[in-house]
Design an enzyme around this catalytic site. Structure first.
Site, PDB file in Angstrom:
ATOM      1  N   HIS A   1       0.964   7.314 -13.862  1.00 27.38           N
ATOM      2  CA  HIS A   1       2.452   7.641 -13.410  1.00 27.38           C
ATOM      3  C   HIS A   1       2.314   9.324 -13.233  1.00 27.38           C
ATOM      4  O   HIS A   1       1.490  10.168 -13.839  1.00 27.38           O
ATOM      5  CB  HIS A   1       3.244   7.365 -14.736  1.00 27.38           C
ATOM      6  CG  HIS A   1       4.793   7.694 -14.355  1.00 27.38           C
ATOM      7  ND1 HIS A   1       5.265   7.019 -13.261  1.00 27.38           N
ATOM      8  CD2 HIS A   1       5.318   8.680 -14.801  1.00 27.38           C
ATOM      9  CE1 HIS A   1       6.675   7.461 -13.334  1.00 27.38           C
ATOM     10  NE2 HIS A   1       6.595   8.357 -14.426  1.00 27.38           N
TER      11      HIS A   1
ATOM     12  N   ASP B   1       8.254   5.006  -5.175  1.00 33.59           N
ATOM     13  CA  ASP B   1       7.669   4.924  -6.283  1.00 33.59           C
ATOM     14  C   ASP B   1       7.450   6.175  -6.832  1.00 33.59           C
ATOM     15  O   ASP B   1       7.632   7.177  -6.387  1.00 33.59           O
ATOM     16  CB  ASP B   1       6.212   4.110  -6.118  1.00 33.59           C
ATOM     17  CG  ASP B   1       5.146   4.749  -5.223  1.00 33.59           C
ATOM     18  OD1 ASP B   1       5.578   5.908  -4.813  1.00 33.59           O
ATOM     19  OD2 ASP B   1       4.184   3.929  -4.695  1.00 33.59           O
ATOM     20  N   CYS B   2       6.490   6.300  -7.804  1.00 37.47           N
ATOM     21  CA  CYS B   2       6.422   7.599  -8.641  1.00 37.47           C
ATOM     22  C   CYS B   2       5.562   8.642  -7.834  1.00 37.47           C
ATOM     23  O   CYS B   2       6.312   9.802  -7.608  1.00 37.47           O
ATOM     24  CB  CYS B   2       5.649   7.436  -9.962  1.00 37.47           C
ATOM     25  SG  CYS B   2       4.010   6.953 -10.061  1.00 37.47           S
ATOM     26  N   SER B   3       4.517   8.351  -7.043  1.00 36.67           N
ATOM     27  CA  SER B   3       3.857   9.387  -6.303  1.00 36.67           C
ATOM     28  C   SER B   3       4.518   9.492  -5.126  1.00 36.67           C
ATOM     29  O   SER B   3       4.355  10.574  -4.336  1.00 36.67           O
ATOM     30  CB  SER B   3       2.306   8.958  -6.253  1.00 36.67           C
ATOM     31  OG  SER B   3       2.050   7.682  -5.847  1.00 36.67           O
TER      32      SER B   3
ATOM     33  N   TYR C   1      -3.551   7.125   4.665  1.00 33.18           N
ATOM     34  CA  TYR C   1      -3.395   5.687   3.912  1.00 33.18           C
ATOM     35  C   TYR C   1      -3.233   4.742   4.855  1.00 33.18           C
ATOM     36  O   TYR C   1      -2.650   4.835   5.848  1.00 33.18           O
ATOM     37  CB  TYR C   1      -2.367   6.189   3.199  1.00 33.18           C
ATOM     38  CG  TYR C   1      -2.408   5.544   1.610  1.00 33.18           C
ATOM     39  CD1 TYR C   1      -2.885   6.415   0.616  1.00 33.18           C
ATOM     40  CD2 TYR C   1      -2.320   4.320   1.519  1.00 33.18           C
ATOM     41  CE1 TYR C   1      -2.985   5.864  -0.754  1.00 33.18           C
ATOM     42  CE2 TYR C   1      -2.229   3.490   0.199  1.00 33.18           C
ATOM     43  CZ  TYR C   1      -2.657   4.534  -0.738  1.00 33.18           C
ATOM     44  OH  TYR C   1      -2.781   3.894  -2.047  1.00 33.18           O
TER      45      TYR C   1
ATOM     46  N   GLU D   1       0.893  -1.133  -0.240  1.00 31.76           N
ATOM     47  CA  GLU D   1      -0.012   0.081  -0.060  1.00 31.76           C
ATOM     48  C   GLU D   1       0.999   1.330  -0.054  1.00 31.76           C
ATOM     49  O   GLU D   1       0.707   1.977  -0.813  1.00 31.76           O
ATOM     50  CB  GLU D   1      -0.965   0.248   1.321  1.00 31.76           C
ATOM     51  CG  GLU D   1      -2.024  -1.027   1.569  1.00 31.76           C
ATOM     52  CD  GLU D   1      -3.160  -0.940   0.379  1.00 31.76           C
ATOM     53  OE1 GLU D   1      -3.023   0.150  -0.459  1.00 31.76           O
ATOM     54  OE2 GLU D   1      -3.960  -1.692   0.322  1.00 31.76           O
TER      55      GLU D   1
ATOM     56  N   HIS E   1      11.641  11.802 -12.149  1.00 32.48           N
ATOM     57  CA  HIS E   1      10.639  10.916 -11.835  1.00 32.48           C
ATOM     58  C   HIS E   1      11.278   9.640 -11.422  1.00 32.48           C
ATOM     59  O   HIS E   1      12.514   9.485 -11.509  1.00 32.48           O
ATOM     60  CB  HIS E   1       9.691  10.801 -12.967  1.00 32.48           C
ATOM     61  CG  HIS E   1      10.197   9.803 -14.105  1.00 32.48           C
ATOM     62  ND1 HIS E   1       9.427   9.295 -15.012  1.00 32.48           N
ATOM     63  CD2 HIS E   1      11.540   9.846 -14.712  1.00 32.48           C
ATOM     64  CE1 HIS E   1      10.157   8.448 -15.713  1.00 32.48           C
ATOM     65  NE2 HIS E   1      11.305   8.956 -15.656  1.00 32.48           N
TER      66      HIS E   1
ATOM     67  N   ASP F   1      -1.493   9.194  -3.814  1.00 26.61           N
ATOM     68  CA  ASP F   1      -1.571   8.689  -5.092  1.00 26.61           C
ATOM     69  C   ASP F   1      -1.530   9.727  -6.133  1.00 26.61           C
ATOM     70  O   ASP F   1      -2.217  10.605  -6.070  1.00 26.61           O
ATOM     71  CB  ASP F   1      -2.638   7.720  -4.938  1.00 26.61           C
ATOM     72  CG  ASP F   1      -2.636   6.496  -4.220  1.00 26.61           C
ATOM     73  OD1 ASP F   1      -1.481   5.963  -3.975  1.00 26.61           O
ATOM     74  OD2 ASP F   1      -3.708   5.643  -3.809  1.00 26.61           O
ATOM     75  N   SER F   2      -0.863   9.064  -7.371  1.00 26.35           N
ATOM     76  CA  SER F   2      -0.990   9.966  -8.505  1.00 26.35           C
ATOM     77  C   SER F   2      -2.028  10.281  -8.950  1.00 26.35           C
ATOM     78  O   SER F   2      -2.626  11.250  -9.494  1.00 26.35           O
ATOM     79  CB  SER F   2      -0.077   9.298  -9.450  1.00 26.35           C
ATOM     80  OG  SER F   2      -0.626   7.826 -10.084  1.00 26.35           O
TER      81      SER F   2
END
Length: 346
Positions: A303, A249-251, A130, A95, A315, A268-269
């Site tokens: 993304h 991760d990306c976000s 979250y 998560e 990124h 989250d993205s």
């Protein structure tokens, strides 16, 4: 920080100032709340990075270093094969993550695992923050830490840094992540004294950290400042659900760059893409977030990157790669550009 300093002097007078974290922890046992992980209870993360899973007891053998106390995130990442990294996302195993000292709320308990909501990670999925499952052994509670947690703090602003048992840095302790925040207790010429989640104390190099009176006291950054912060992590390998200087991760990358500069955005993205102010492509500025979606930009967002200026973006891309700077027009990305958002007021 006069009031804080007066409190420190008081601690020194009762002999707490010069004991090691181990000694202090033993002394604090009588002051700590007996942590039983009951539903609705508050706790604090006691490991460098706590990884939150989609369910209890779903770890693979390779994941054990991430679920121990202490954790070894470097070992976990190094031991995973590419296929095992992909499984984390493809099978929906993770998560998010929470940093050392992060406040969490217990939502459920199952054996030695608890489902927690992480304070400060906004999501429409859970009002408290979250959520995900983690071993209860990675949590603690100290009345002393809870009392200090909303006061002035020291924030690590190096990719990672170590805690030390003494201000001379002779006895090295836990390695902690960028954006880790611990209550400020005092300082020497080269070190900040901080409180640990169990109520004891340690020292952090001033060269690796900054102090703030509160989250609101962090100066509003320029977009370029966000980009420069991100550049510290160039070459850091991707980690699905990652939220730390051990892997993003990306976000998690964009969230952390903003939060460390006093601005909280969604975790989250897909949700980041619906907040902030929309920006036209020709009006992009450093620090703006670029979102990419399936079906040539018309589907769901998958993304996010940060505009770095001069037609480039920074990124944390995917399990094959590291944090990088590439042209916005890079094939495979530009075709899926679905929107641009700005979170800093001009």
């Amino acid at each position: 920080m006069l009031i804080k300093w007066m409190k420190i002097v008081g601690l020194a007078l009762i002999g707490c100032l010069l004991v090691s974290p181990v000694e202090s922890h033993a002394a604090d046992k009588s002051l700590e709340k007996a942590f039983e992980a009951e539903e609705g209870e508050t706790a604090y993360v006691e490991v460098a990075v706590a990884t939150l899973w989609t369910g209890p007891n779903i770890l693979r053998e390779v994941d054990q270093p991430s679920a121990s106390n202490p954790v070894d995130i470097w070992k976990w990442k190094e031991n995973m094969t590419y296929e095992q990294e992909l499984q984390l996302s493809g099978d929906g195993m993770l998560e998010t993550q929470a940093l050392y000292g992060n406040k969490v709320t217990i939502l459920e308990k199952e054996g030695d695992w608890v489902k927690v909501a992480v304070d400060g990670q906004p999501t429409p999925k859970e009002e408290l923050g979250y959520s995900g499952w983690m071993p209860v052994s990675q949590l603690t509670y100290s009345k002393r830490f809870a009392y200090e947690a909303d006061d002035a703090f020291v924030m690590v602003d190096a990719p990672t840094s170590h805690l030390y048992h003494t201000p001379s840095f002779r006895h090295q302790g836990m390695e902690v992540s960028y954006n880790t925040r611990l209550p400020y207790l005092g300082e020497t010429k080269h070190a900040y004294r901080v409180m640990l989640p169990n109520g004891s104390h340690a020292w952090v190099k001033k060269a690796d950290a900054k102090t703030f009176e509160s989250q609101e006291a962090i100066p509003t950054p320029t977009g370029q400042a966000l980009v420069e912060t991100g550049k510290q992590f160039l070459g850091l390998h991707y980690l699905w659900a990652g939220m730390s200087g051990f892997g993003f991760d990306c976000s998690g990358f964009t969230f952390t760059m903003y939060q460390s500069h006093g601005i909280t955005i969604p975790r989250d993205s897909s949700v980041q893409a619906t907040h902030g102010e929309p920006v036209a492509y020709e009006d992009m500025q450093p620090g703006d977030l670029l979102f990419f979606a399936h079906d040539q930009g018309k589907g769901s967002v998958h993304h996010v990157a940060m505009y770095a200026g001069d037609g480039m973006m920074i990124h944390s891309p995917n399990s094959k790669k590291d944090v990088e700077i590439i042209p916005v027009t890079t094939e495979g990305y530009y075709e899926e550009l679905s929107g641009i958002r700005r979170y800093i007021e001009e």
